[in-house]
Enzyme design. Structure first.
Site, PDB file in Angstrom:
ATOM      1  N   ASP A  82      54.595  56.318  37.453  1.00  0.00           N
ATOM      2  CA  ASP A  82      55.140  57.340  38.054  1.00  0.00           C
ATOM      3  C   ASP A  82      55.917  58.316  37.309  1.00  0.00           C
ATOM      4  O   ASP A  82      56.800  57.992  36.532  1.00  0.00           O
ATOM      5  CB  ASP A  82      56.148  56.714  39.185  1.00  0.00           C
ATOM      6  CG  ASP A  82      56.385  57.728  40.469  1.00  0.00           C
ATOM      7  OD1 ASP A  82      56.212  58.734  40.246  1.00  0.00           O
ATOM      8  OD2 ASP A  82      56.915  57.026  41.292  1.00  0.00           O
ATOM      9  N   ASP A  83      55.613  59.559  37.277  1.00  0.00           N
ATOM     10  CA  ASP A  83      56.062  60.716  36.583  1.00  0.00           C
ATOM     11  C   ASP A  83      56.270  60.600  34.866  1.00  0.00           C
ATOM     12  O   ASP A  83      56.939  61.082  34.343  1.00  0.00           O
ATOM     13  CB  ASP A  83      57.692  60.857  36.914  1.00  0.00           C
ATOM     14  CG  ASP A  83      57.796  61.344  38.255  1.00  0.00           C
ATOM     15  OD1 ASP A  83      56.983  61.723  39.061  1.00  0.00           O
ATOM     16  OD2 ASP A  83      59.031  61.777  38.587  1.00  0.00           O
ATOM     17  N   CYS A 120      54.078  63.126  44.115  1.00  0.00           N
ATOM     18  CA  CYS A 120      53.498  61.579  44.477  1.00  0.00           C
ATOM     19  C   CYS A 120      52.690  61.489  45.290  1.00  0.00           C
ATOM     20  O   CYS A 120      51.517  61.043  45.171  1.00  0.00           O
ATOM     21  CB  CYS A 120      54.828  60.890  44.713  1.00  0.00           C
ATOM     22  SG  CYS A 120      56.104  60.927  43.455  1.00  0.00           S
ATOM     23  N   HIS A 176      54.441  55.098  49.380  1.00  0.00           N
ATOM     24  CA  HIS A 176      54.689  56.293  49.504  1.00  0.00           C
ATOM     25  C   HIS A 176      53.531  57.301  50.300  1.00  0.00           C
ATOM     26  O   HIS A 176      53.151  58.255  49.820  1.00  0.00           O
ATOM     27  CB  HIS A 176      54.839  57.259  48.044  1.00  0.00           C
ATOM     28  CG  HIS A 176      55.688  58.324  48.527  1.00  0.00           C
ATOM     29  ND1 HIS A 176      56.035  59.190  47.236  1.00  0.00           N
ATOM     30  CD2 HIS A 176      56.130  58.923  49.413  1.00  0.00           C
ATOM     31  CE1 HIS A 176      56.915  60.238  47.935  1.00  0.00           C
ATOM     32  NE2 HIS A 176      57.202  60.018  49.020  1.00  0.00           N
ATOM     33  N   ASP A 325      50.765  59.480  37.761  1.00  0.00           N
ATOM     34  CA  ASP A 325      50.434  60.243  39.110  1.00  0.00           C
ATOM     35  C   ASP A 325      50.728  61.721  39.145  1.00  0.00           C
ATOM     36  O   ASP A 325      50.024  62.427  40.091  1.00  0.00           O
ATOM     37  CB  ASP A 325      51.392  59.537  40.393  1.00  0.00           C
ATOM     38  CG  ASP A 325      53.026  59.835  40.112  1.00  0.00           C
ATOM     39  OD1 ASP A 325      53.076  59.863  38.902  1.00  0.00           O
ATOM     40  OD2 ASP A 325      53.505  59.829  41.138  1.00  0.00           O
ATOM     41  N   ASN A 326      51.448  62.064  38.314  1.00  0.00           N
ATOM     42  CA  ASN A 326      51.887  63.559  37.927  1.00  0.00           C
ATOM     43  C   ASN A 326      52.319  63.724  36.759  1.00  0.00           C
ATOM     44  O   ASN A 326      52.645  62.910  35.699  1.00  0.00           O
ATOM     45  CB  ASN A 326      52.607  64.308  39.066  1.00  0.00           C
ATOM     46  CG  ASN A 326      53.698  63.554  39.375  1.00  0.00           C
ATOM     47  OD1 ASN A 326      53.811  62.992  40.508  1.00  0.00           O
ATOM     48  ND2 ASN A 326      54.787  63.413  38.459  1.00  0.00           N
TER      49      ASN A 326
END
Length: 598
Positions: A82-83, A120, A176, A325-326
């Site tokens: 994540d991130d 997300c 999410h 995810d990003n």
């Protein structure tokens, strides 16, 4: 599976433009490459120390793998960070130590032209459905905790398709994708078990999340119920890894397994156990230091997951996919250098991701794939690997790219719709005229076709943020690397192959290319479904749900409400019938001639 229509072929960049762009890039990026080389040297030195000190200790014993005969279907392990920024991995030159990720990637296939979404929910929805946001109604922002919204229930999910062909499906980590109804929960969307959080972020130790003052609750679930037994201060990265180990220890390796591990790390809040700070005391930027510690913990977690796959007999028949995810968020310690932009933007820094595939089943191990790959591609690829079927009437936006990855063949993908968000129209100077009457450039959109990338509207924060470990570059940005968006501008064109850092806008030089990409945007937009972005519902407050974030929309309430509505309608009908009778009775009485009627 092919997208809904194919793209028009576009002419390549002229040799003169290539040369001109190359000179510009050389001047702007030379300093960045010197920084990267220094960091790479530091990482290699640290790697030797790591082996000597043995600081990454396995939580399971490393022993020879047991036999795995019994299934021709591979075990599918998808790990989502994540991130994590594009630069935040050792093999991209980071000062952060990621020996596990480096080793797995080096022995597998590195994906160096791999794209996700800038935030997300969109990335997760596209992974699990194989569809662009415009085809699920999730074009705008993320699913907020208080919104009555979730991944549309009429979309067949990846775990549902895998269950059809005999897979056990387990999810650990961050969901999410909405939870306002019980039907939206992971266990109702194809997962046999779920252990993790429903929201986008929360405290790593207490697992509590406040969406706004007074709207706070516990966010850790075991299947469909709050996991209060884990309200004991265990760091989520380690807790999720322990659950993965438990799943592997109890599952029969001769039966196919799909394991989706969506770690909370390295998303804010920036928290990590103290021992992971050991090698980062020299990083002055406190957010970067904390982020580095979190990423080292994540790297160790993946090391332990890999050991468990080997210990319990899964590894030899497993395909491990790793993805962010990003892009990273520089204000929260992440780095996408030398790419432009950050998380939440459609510049390369927001959407180009760290990714690789590791598996003994790969034909071309130890290679780099520079073919175009998108997160929607995992849906048809994994279903194909699982020997499953995709219904012909289901129109996907992803492609089966296994031969591209495993054998080095050309990617079937030639374009990516990064997004069209009709709600986000912050580009004050955008207009139909600026879009040649083809497209309203006030709308935030981005598309890639072959080498070309077009952005319209307001793509988001557009700076190049340098490595924050170097204090002499300034607290926030390197002034020589900053470019302010031109006033009144709402359209950009880049040749990403020649200019991956998006330094040279070619929109005025190639209006013909701009028009072709605008037409392609218009074609995609004709297939879009309405945006799903409802207002918040006060019933979502955890105080009304036992202090827990969870489903608040009760089906029985809907039935009661519908019954009340029916009763009210019947009363209205009876009332109207009585009025009609009364009117009829009055109309039958004849007026006396001397009585005025007007």
């Amino acid at each position: 599976m092919a997208p809904r229509d194919s793209a028009e072929p576009l002419p390549p960049l002229s040799p003169q433009a290539w040369a001109w762009s190359g000179k510009f890039l050389a001047m702007g990026a030379l300093a960045g490459f010197s920084v990267l080389s220094l960091l790479t040297y530091g990482y290699l030195c640290w790697g030797q120390d790591l082996e000597e000190e043995g600081s990454l200790k396995a939580q399971v014993d490393e022993r020879p793998e047991a036999g795995t005969a019994g299934t021709s279907q591979p075990h599918l392990i998808f790990i989502l960070a994540d991130d994590q920024g594009f630069r935040d991995v050792g093999y991209h030159g980071s000062e952060i130590k990621t020996p596990t990720l480096d080793k797995l990637a080096a022995e597998g296939v590195k994906l160096e032209n791999y794209y996700v979404q800038p935030i997300c929910t969109p990335s997760r929805s596209q992974f699990i459905t194989g569809k662009y946001q415009i085809h699920t109604g999730l074009q705008h922002s993320i699913i907020r905790p208080t919104q009555p919204n979730c991944l549309p229930l009429d979309n067949a999910t990846l775990p549902q398709k895998l269950k059809e062909v005999g897979y056990s499906t387990h999810m650990v980590g961050k969901w999410h994708l909405g939870f306002y109804r019980k039907d939206c929960m992971p266990t109702k969307r194809g997962f046999d078990t779920f252990f993790g959080s429903l929201l986008g972020s929360g405290d790593y130790y207490t697992h509590y999340k406040c969406d706004s003052p007074g709207v706070c609750g516990y966010d850790l679930y075991e299947n469909d119920n709050a996991a209060w037994d884990y309200d004991n201060g265990i760091y989520s990265t380690q807790m999720y890894t322990q659950r993965v180990q438990q799943i592997l220890a109890t599952h029969d390796p001769t039966k196919p397994l799909f394991l989706y591990v969506a770690y909370q790390a390295v998303h804010s809040p920036l928290q990590a156990p103290g021992r992971y700070f050991e090698h980062y005391r020299s990083i002055i930027n406190i957010n970067r230091r904390r982020y580095a510690a979190m990423l080292s913990c994540l790297d160790e977690a993946i090391h332990n997951v890999t050991l468990a796959l080997k210990r319990y007999g899964f590894y030899n028949n497993s395909i491990i996919i790793y993805s962010s995810d990003n892009g990273g968020q520089p204000t929260a310690g992440g780095s996408n250098w030398p790419l432009r932009g950050s998380k939440g933007t459609y510049w390369e820094g927001g959407i180009r991701a760290v990714g690789f595939v590791h598996s003994p089943l790969l034909k071309n191990k130890g290679t780099v794939c520079k073919e175009l790959v998108h997160i929607t591609d995992w849906y048809p690829t994994l279903i194909s690997l699982a020997e499953g079927q995709i219904d012909e009437d289901i129109q996907l936006d992803g492609y089966d790219i296994w031969e591209t990855i495993s054998e080095g063949l050309r990617s079937p993908r030639v374009d990516i719709l990064h997004n069209i968000d009709p709600i986000y129209t912050k580009a004050k100077n955008g207009s139909w005229a600026a879009g040649y009457g083809i497209w309203n450039t006030a709308i935030q959109s981005a598309i890639r076709v072959q080498h070309w990338k077009l952005l319209t509207g307001n793509p988001g924060y557009s700076d190049w943020v340098p490595p924050q470990a170097f204090s002499n570059l300034g607290p926030n940005r390197w002034h020589n690397e900053r470019i302010t968006l031109s006033t009144g501008k709402s359209i950009w064109l880049f040749n990403i192959t020649a200019d991956p850092y998006e330094r040279v806008d070619l929109s005025s030089r190639y209006p013909g290319i701009v028009k072709k990409l605008l037409r392609r945007l218009s074609q995609f937009n004709k297939t879009a479904v309405p945006v799903r972005y409802p207002p918040k519902d006060p019933r979502s407050n955890p105080r009304l749900n036992g202090g827990v974030w969870g489903p608040w929309y009760k089906e029985e309430n809907k039935k009661k409400k519908s019954n009340k509505t029916k009763a009210k309608k019947m009363q209205k009908k009876k009332s109207k019938a009585r009025m009609r009778k009364q009117l009829a009775a009055h109309s039958s009485i004849k007026c006396h001639p001397s009585v005025a009627t007007g």
